[in-house]
Motif scaffolding. Structure first.
Motif, PDB file in Angstrom:
ATOM      1  N   ALA A  39      20.870 -26.541  11.840  1.00  7.36           N
ATOM      2  CA  ALA A  39      20.476 -27.916  12.186  1.00  7.36           C
ATOM      3  C   ALA A  39      21.890 -28.509  12.782  1.00  7.36           C
ATOM      4  CB  ALA A  39      20.080 -28.757  11.202  1.00  7.36           C
ATOM      5  N   GLN A  40      22.822 -28.180  12.410  1.00  6.02           N
ATOM      6  CA  GLN A  40      24.242 -28.954  12.669  1.00  6.02           C
ATOM      7  C   GLN A  40      24.104 -30.504  12.705  1.00  6.02           C
ATOM      8  OE1 GLN A  40      25.617 -27.082  16.200  1.00  6.02           O
ATOM      9  NE2 GLN A  40      26.003 -24.943  15.134  1.00  6.02           N
ATOM     10  N   ARG A  41      24.013 -30.996  11.592  1.00  2.75           N
ATOM     11  CA  ARG A  41      23.969 -32.512  11.514  1.00  2.75           C
ATOM     12  C   ARG A  41      25.167 -33.029  11.124  1.00  2.75           C
ATOM     13  NH1 ARG A  41      18.794 -34.912  10.930  1.00  2.75           N
ATOM     14  NH2 ARG A  41      19.706 -36.596  11.236  1.00  2.75           N
ATOM     15  N   ARG A  42      25.900 -33.704  11.990  1.00  2.00           N
ATOM     16  CA  ARG A  42      27.383 -34.029  11.707  1.00  2.00           C
ATOM     17  C   ARG A  42      27.206 -35.341  10.485  1.00  2.00           C
ATOM     18  NH1 ARG A  42      29.725 -35.760  17.324  1.00  2.00           N
ATOM     19  NH2 ARG A  42      27.839 -36.889  17.403  1.00  2.00           N
ATOM     20  N   SER A  43      26.486 -35.957  10.463  1.00  2.00           N
ATOM     21  CA  SER A  43      26.241 -36.988   9.443  1.00  2.00           C
ATOM     22  C   SER A  43      26.079 -36.483   8.259  1.00  2.00           C
ATOM     23  CB  SER A  43      25.180 -37.971  10.092  1.00  2.00           C
ATOM     24  OG  SER A  43      23.714 -37.068  10.197  1.00  2.00           O
ATOM     25  N   ALA A  44      25.574 -35.519   8.135  1.00  2.61           N
ATOM     26  CA  ALA A  44      25.189 -34.687   6.845  1.00  2.61           C
ATOM     27  C   ALA A  44      26.484 -34.169   6.111  1.00  2.61           C
ATOM     28  CB  ALA A  44      24.122 -33.628   6.870  1.00  2.61           C
ATOM     29  N   VAL A  45      27.358 -33.763   7.133  1.00  3.23           N
ATOM     30  CA  VAL A  45      28.551 -33.111   6.567  1.00  3.23           C
ATOM     31  C   VAL A  45      29.410 -34.355   6.066  1.00  3.23           C
ATOM     32  CG1 VAL A  45      30.702 -31.820   7.202  1.00  3.23           C
ATOM     33  CG2 VAL A  45      28.649 -31.114   7.933  1.00  3.23           C
ATOM     34  N   LYS A 100      36.018 -33.318  12.391  1.00  2.00           N
ATOM     35  CA  LYS A 100      36.758 -33.756  13.619  1.00  2.00           C
ATOM     36  C   LYS A 100      36.552 -35.018  14.710  1.00  2.00           C
ATOM     37  CE  LYS A 100      37.550 -30.664  16.693  1.00  2.00           C
ATOM     38  NZ  LYS A 100      37.928 -29.462  17.633  1.00  2.00           N
ATOM     39  N   THR A 101      35.112 -35.097  14.658  1.00  2.00           N
ATOM     40  CA  THR A 101      34.635 -36.164  15.302  1.00  2.00           C
ATOM     41  C   THR A 101      34.868 -37.648  14.578  1.00  2.00           C
ATOM     42  OG1 THR A 101      32.407 -36.161  14.052  1.00  2.00           O
ATOM     43  CG2 THR A 101      32.772 -35.000  16.076  1.00  2.00           C
ATOM     44  N   VAL A 102      35.188 -37.643  13.153  1.00  2.84           N
ATOM     45  CA  VAL A 102      35.608 -38.582  12.663  1.00  2.84           C
ATOM     46  C   VAL A 102      36.983 -39.054  12.707  1.00  2.84           C
ATOM     47  CG1 VAL A 102      35.626 -40.101  10.579  1.00  2.84           C
ATOM     48  CG2 VAL A 102      33.629 -38.531  11.162  1.00  2.84           C
ATOM     49  N   ASP A 106      38.693 -37.816  20.162  1.00  5.19           N
ATOM     50  CA  ASP A 106      39.089 -37.488  21.454  1.00  5.19           C
ATOM     51  C   ASP A 106      39.186 -36.158  21.681  1.00  5.19           C
ATOM     52  OD1 ASP A 106      39.015 -40.141  22.317  1.00  5.19           O
ATOM     53  OD2 ASP A 106      41.338 -40.517  21.829  1.00  5.19           O
ATOM     54  N   GLU A 107      39.242 -35.204  20.507  1.00  6.78           N
ATOM     55  CA  GLU A 107      39.593 -33.687  20.580  1.00  6.78           C
ATOM     56  C   GLU A 107      38.241 -32.940  20.416  1.00  6.78           C
ATOM     57  OE1 GLU A 107      42.401 -32.109  17.914  1.00  6.78           O
ATOM     58  OE2 GLU A 107      43.770 -34.054  18.217  1.00  6.78           O
ATOM     59  N   VAL A 108      37.149 -33.617  20.572  1.00  4.79           N
ATOM     60  CA  VAL A 108      35.804 -32.753  20.423  1.00  4.79           C
ATOM     61  C   VAL A 108      35.459 -32.447  21.668  1.00  4.79           C
ATOM     62  CG1 VAL A 108      35.254 -34.202  18.615  1.00  4.79           C
ATOM     63  CG2 VAL A 108      34.607 -35.244  20.692  1.00  4.79           C
ATOM     64  N   SER A 109      34.259 -31.618  21.737  1.00  2.31           N
ATOM     65  CA  SER A 109      33.711 -30.986  23.031  1.00  2.31           C
ATOM     66  C   SER A 109      33.131 -32.064  23.764  1.00  2.31           C
ATOM     67  CB  SER A 109      32.694 -29.926  22.422  1.00  2.31           C
ATOM     68  OG  SER A 109      31.549 -30.468  21.731  1.00  2.31           O
ATOM     69  N   SER A 115      27.476 -37.496  22.942  1.00  2.00           N
ATOM     70  CA  SER A 115      26.788 -38.056  21.882  1.00  2.00           C
ATOM     71  C   SER A 115      27.488 -39.014  21.388  1.00  2.00           C
ATOM     72  CB  SER A 115      26.706 -37.203  20.926  1.00  2.00           C
ATOM     73  OG  SER A 115      25.871 -37.474  20.070  1.00  2.00           O
ATOM     74  N   ASN A 116      28.766 -39.291  21.345  1.00  2.00           N
ATOM     75  CA  ASN A 116      29.605 -40.233  20.943  1.00  2.00           C
ATOM     76  C   ASN A 116      29.484 -41.636  21.630  1.00  2.00           C
ATOM     77  OD1 ASN A 116      30.258 -38.611  18.652  1.00  2.00           O
ATOM     78  ND2 ASN A 116      32.451 -38.134  19.517  1.00  2.00           N
TER      79      ASN A 116
END
Length: 305
Positions: A39-45, A100-102, A106-109, A115-116
């Motif tokens: 699923a790759q839910r970033r919010s869940a991580v 890393k998104t948090v 600036d270093e994300v894909s 999405s951000n």
């Protein structure tokens, strides 16, 4: 998913947990890990990281020696994992990319940056809706205002104009300021009472379950802030967590009678004699005999007459 992971970590870290419970949770976590990576839910991580932090704090409350062994281990493993998978694009690196998104957006894909950007525009529109009707809210069934147009993603999410990713501020747009503050009070009260229950829960499965329920409240609030959180499964579990965290413990309930030893008074003790009520006459058995004799004599005289 995060709820099961916290259950497993709590069963490993807490004492007096049966081995069969730990093994059962480990087996149940295998398919959940697969779904997690798929699923790759970033919010869940991000929410899971909050749950792990809650677990570490609870160890400081309950098992100080375990805390000083478990906290450094988690810190070293976490730092090592982030360093190893920081720039990786494999499925195993998904949790690192979510962190890393948090930490470094600036270093994300390119996909994550897109999405951000969508979420930033959406957040601006939500704040515009709050400023439009801050006290009463706009009510349910109405889309939030979009002074900055958003891309139409109705092919992937039909209700994109009604449910923003920030579910916490979404409550403000629907319920108004008073409803929003009321919800925050319920969450804050649940966190406070849940922490109190966790600190006094008995060792074993009870403590592990209370840990998972109390930490779920904190994880859910974080999840609300970064993603769409109001769906039946999570809301039901939130209600169970709030109920389990706010009900009083057995030893906190007031007993009907004092639990201490009862005092008994011997029959011949002066304190055992009852005092007569005000206005009533109290005679000893010796005083009652003449009265009974006179009443008997009066009765005999009336019969002879």
């Amino acid at each position: 998913m995060d709820f099961v992971f916290i259950l497993l970590l709590g069963a490993i870290a807490y004492r007096s947990v049966p081995r069969w419970a730990t093994l059962s949770l480990a087996v149940a976590s295998i398919p959940i890990v697969i779904v997690y990576l798929t699923a790759q839910r970033r919010s869940a991580v991000v929410a899971l990281a909050v749950g792990v932090l809650y677990l570490v704090i609870s160890l400081f409350w309950r098992q100080r020696k375990t805390f000083f062994a478990f906290a450094p281990f988690v810190f070293v493993v976490g730092i090592g994992y982030l360093a190893a998978f920081w720039n990786s694009t494999s499925a195993a690196a998904f949790p690192a990319n979510a962190i890393k998104t948090v930490i470094a957006p600036d270093e994300v894909s390119a996909a994550d940056r897109s999405s951000n950007l969508y979420r930033q525009i959406e957040l601006y529109d939500v704040w515009a809706t709050i400023r439009f009707e801050p006290i009463r809210g706009i009510g349910f069934g109405k889309p939030f205002l979009r002074p900055i147009p958003l891309p139409n993603i109705s092919t992937t999410f039909e209700f994109w104009a009604f449910f923003p990713h920030n579910s916490l501020l979404w409550l403000w747009t629907k319920l108004g300021f008073l409803g929003f503050v009321t919800f925050l009070y319920v969450i804050g009260r649940g966190l406070m009472l849940g922490a109190h229950r966790l600190r006094h829960a008995p060792d074993g499965i009870d403590a592990v379950m209370q840990l998972a329920l109390s930490s779920f409240i904190a994880m859910y609030v974080v999840f609300m802030y970064v993603d769409i959180a109001f769906e039946p499964r999570n809301v039901t579990l939130l209600a169970v967590a709030l109920a389990a965290s706010t009900v009083p413990l057995r030893d906190e309930e007031q007993p009907d009678e004092p639990s201490g030893p009862k005092l008994t008074v011997a029959p011949d003790h002066p304190a055992s004699r009852r005092r007569p009520a005000l206005g009533s006459s109290a005679r000893s058995p010796a005083d009652r005999q003449p009265v009974q004799a006179r009443s008997s004599a009066t009765t005999s005289a009336s019969r002879s007459a």
